[in-house]
Design an enzyme around this catalytic site. Structure first.
Site, mmCIF file in Angstrom:
data_model
loop_
_atom_site.group_PDB
_atom_site.id
_atom_site.type_symbol
_atom_site.label_atom_id
_atom_site.label_comp_id
_atom_site.label_asym_id
_atom_site.label_seq_id
_atom_site.Cartn_x
_atom_site.Cartn_y
_atom_site.Cartn_z
ATOM 1 N N ASP A 13 13.318 0.277 -5.125
ATOM 2 C CA ASP A 13 12.434 1.440 -5.204
ATOM 3 C C ASP A 13 11.791 1.501 -6.588
ATOM 4 O OD1 ASP A 13 11.223 3.936 -5.100
ATOM 5 O OD2 ASP A 13 12.928 4.934 -4.185
ATOM 6 N N GLN A 14 10.467 1.509 -6.626
ATOM 7 C CA GLN A 14 9.720 1.685 -7.876
ATOM 8 C C GLN A 14 9.954 0.505 -8.838
ATOM 9 O OE1 GLN A 14 9.276 5.861 -8.648
ATOM 10 N NE2 GLN A 14 9.210 5.557 -10.833
ATOM 11 N N CYS A 53 6.313 6.568 -2.305
ATOM 12 C CA CYS A 53 7.381 6.143 -1.404
ATOM 13 C C CYS A 53 7.098 6.314 0.088
ATOM 14 C CB CYS A 53 8.658 6.894 -1.768
ATOM 15 S SG CYS A 53 10.002 6.639 -0.624
ATOM 16 N N HIS A 103 13.102 7.071 3.732
ATOM 17 C CA HIS A 103 12.404 8.344 3.504
ATOM 18 C C HIS A 103 11.514 8.722 4.695
ATOM 19 C CE1 HIS A 103 10.940 11.120 0.007
ATOM 20 N NE2 HIS A 103 11.312 11.791 1.079
ATOM 21 N N ASP A 292 8.795 -0.863 -2.785
ATOM 22 C CA ASP A 292 7.798 -0.008 -2.131
ATOM 23 C C ASP A 292 6.564 0.216 -2.995
ATOM 24 O OD1 ASP A 292 9.183 1.560 -3.946
ATOM 25 O OD2 ASP A 292 9.440 3.274 -2.598
ATOM 26 N N HIS A 293 6.702 0.122 -4.309
ATOM 27 C CA HIS A 293 5.586 0.254 -5.261
ATOM 28 C C HIS A 293 6.135 -0.064 -6.641
ATOM 29 C CE1 HIS A 293 7.472 4.065 -6.291
ATOM 30 N NE2 HIS A 293 7.388 4.419 -5.009
#
Length: 539
Positions: A13-14, A53, A103, A292-293
């Site tokens: 994540d991130q 997200c 999410h 995700d990013h």
């Protein structure tokens, strides 16, 4: 034994690829990911399709760009009628398992998976609806620079709790799937972690893997406010940069914490890969690692995501199947929306339903892709339709009602020279803008988003108890991690940190939405306490 490969997707994540040694970072230590990369096809220019997200994951799961599925922000549900990669792979005989964060918003918390072994780390309701009527500084999730200025070591964090659970469930599922015997069909499992998402706090042993003197500061420092594009000005306030001073020490600690969190995830990846090998399934498992990013991590003075600059929009992507695909590097531009048709092809199927992605299987075998990425953003900050297209070496960023940004990423990887006004690039600008606007009407999109926000805010404010859709995998999940009314992301994560520390109070006074809007529009100056010395006052 099935002739179809198992498929394991590991997701962070991130996670900005620029932070990994695989992509040239000389500081971050990731021996397990390095080992996986050595056996993988590594994509050097992979992007998310929305740098936040919920929409990013919904787009990846469905193979659709976010306007097609009307997932506008972090409080939008993916329709239950929308087929996902889990549905597609079940049609191809796969047993599908989700372990960790995806999410999902709304009552459907499975979206095609046969099993879900871990709860989610964030709320499943309409808690974090973006509200463009409230203005650029409105942030429903209560996040700000707290996670930057409070960076440091800890004995334990909420995110480590979650990621330990994800890793354990993934490993256990790998062994459970192996016990089914040779006659069982193939399986697909996603192991999705919450690290290295902010706040930049990590276990002391991981923190101590890094010498502060080795931490390299951002390649591009904070830019003067008057030189920022409209979206960056809006995110300046949405991210709370007008409330906190970020010193050089804060920058180093934040980066040290980020790298430490990545090293923690790297160890979890190692545990999963070891279980795959020990269970005898490594040779018949197709492995994907992605995020995700990204995370701006202080580049350009910016933090978090929500922009289309490289540290925010790019993601790591590597695909490993050594017996089938020789390790190589791919420069073509690809994105997460391309994963669905790729997995369908790997599973022996054909995409017959609408899909905005294109299989990257040709690139895995040494061929070419369409070399095209489109990414959207409709969340906090700019409060206007905001879209990016990249093809080849050029990237176009479109901000509705504001000047275009065009960058040549080969000549200008730091994105400092806007070529949108260069007559020599007029044809390139026109070509990319035609791609960006094809089937996408920003005025219509703006209206759809505002209606969606109003409807969801109406439901959120309805009297009585709101619906509780949080997925419960084990007793206590309804209160575990970040839940409704828990004080937002920063507040909850700070409260669950051991040992607890007092949050750093804002260094500067807050500003009204009216003042913020005037400053962004250029109708009022930035307050002197912010503008007198940009390199010291704000990051």
């Amino acid at each position: 034994m099935t002739d179809k490969p198992n498929i394991l997707m590991i997701m962070a994540d991130q996670l900005a690829p620029q932070a990994l040694s695989i992509y040239g970072n000389a500081v971050c230590k990731t021996p397990h990911l390095d080992r996986l990369a050595a056996e993988s096809v590594v994509f050097e220019n992979a992007y998310c399709n929305y740098p936040v997200c919920v929409p990013s994951r919904a787009s990846m799961m469905s193979g659709r760009l976010t306007p097609a599925i009307e997932v506008w922000d972090n409080a939008c549900e993916l329709a239950s009628s929308q087929p996902t990669m889990a549905h597609h792979l079940r049609h191809l005989g796969y047993h599908t398992v989700l372990s960790g964060k995806m999410h999902f918003i709304g009552p459907d918390q499975m979206h095609g998976f046969d099993e879900r072994t871990v709860t989610d780390v964030y709320p499943s309701g309409f808690d974090w609806v973006a509200d463009w009527e409230a203005g650029p500084a409105f942030v429903p999730s209560a996040t700000g620079l707290n996670g930057v200025v409070d960076a440091g070591p800890a004995a334990r964090t909420l995110q480590e709790d979650f990621d330990e659970e994800v890793a354990h469930a993934t490993v256990q599922t790998i062994y459970d799937l192996a016990r089914r015997g040779d006659d069982a069909g193939p399986w697909f499992q996603i192991a999705s972690f919450t690290s290295p998402h902010t706040p930049f706090v990590a276990d002391q042993k991981y923190w101590d893997r890094y010498d502060p003197d080795d931490i390299v500061l951002p390649q591009v420092g904070a830019l003067p406010f008057e030189d920022l594009d409209y979206a960056s000005r809006a995110l300046f306030f949405a991210h709370g940069r007008h409330r906190h001073r970020v010193s050089e020490d804060d920058l180093r600690r934040s980066r040290q914490g980020y790298y430490a969190m990545i090293s923690f995830i790297d160890d979890k990846v190692g545990e999963i890969l070891d279980a795959l090998k020990a269970s005898g399934q490594a040779d018949n498992t197709f492995i994907i690692f992605c995020a995700d990013h990204g995370e701006m991590l202080g580049e350009r003075g910016m933090w978090f995501k929500q922009s289309f600059y490289e540290w925010s929009a790019r993601v790591p992507l590597m695909v490993s199947s050594p017996d089938k695909y020789a390790p190589r590097r791919v420069k073509d531009c690809v994105s997460l929306v391309d994963l669905l048709p790729t997995l369908v092809g790997i599973g022996g199927g054909v995409m017959n339903l609408p899909c905005d992605g294109e299989s990257i299987e040709p690139a895995l075998s040494g061929g070419a892709t369409r070399d095209l990425v489109i990414s959207d953003y409709y969340g906090i900050g700019p409060c206007v339709p905001y879209r990016m297209v990249r093809q080849g070496r050029f990237k176009l960023i479109y901000t509705h009602g504001h000047p275009d940004l065009l960058f040549d990423l080969e000549a200008d990887p730091d994105e400092l020279q806007n070529l949108a006004g260069d007559p020599a690039q007029a044809d390139t600008l026109a070509r990319l803008k035609a791609i960006l606007l094809d089937g996408w009407d920003p005025a219509e999109i703006d209206q759809q988003i505002r209606i969606s926000q109003a409807e969801r805010l109406f439901l959120k404010a309805a009297p009585g108890m709101p619906e509780d859709w949080d997925y419960v995998a084990r007793k206590g999940d309804e209160t575990r991690y970040v839940r409704r009314g828990s004080g937002g992301v920063d507040g909850t994560k700070a409260n669950r940190r051991l040992p607890r520390v007092e949050p750093i109070a804002p260094h500067f006074p807050d500003l009204s939405q009216k003042d913020v809007s005037a400053i962004i529009a250029g109708d009022a100056p930035l307050p002197p306490y912010l503008s007198k010395d940009e390199s010291d006052a704000v990051s």
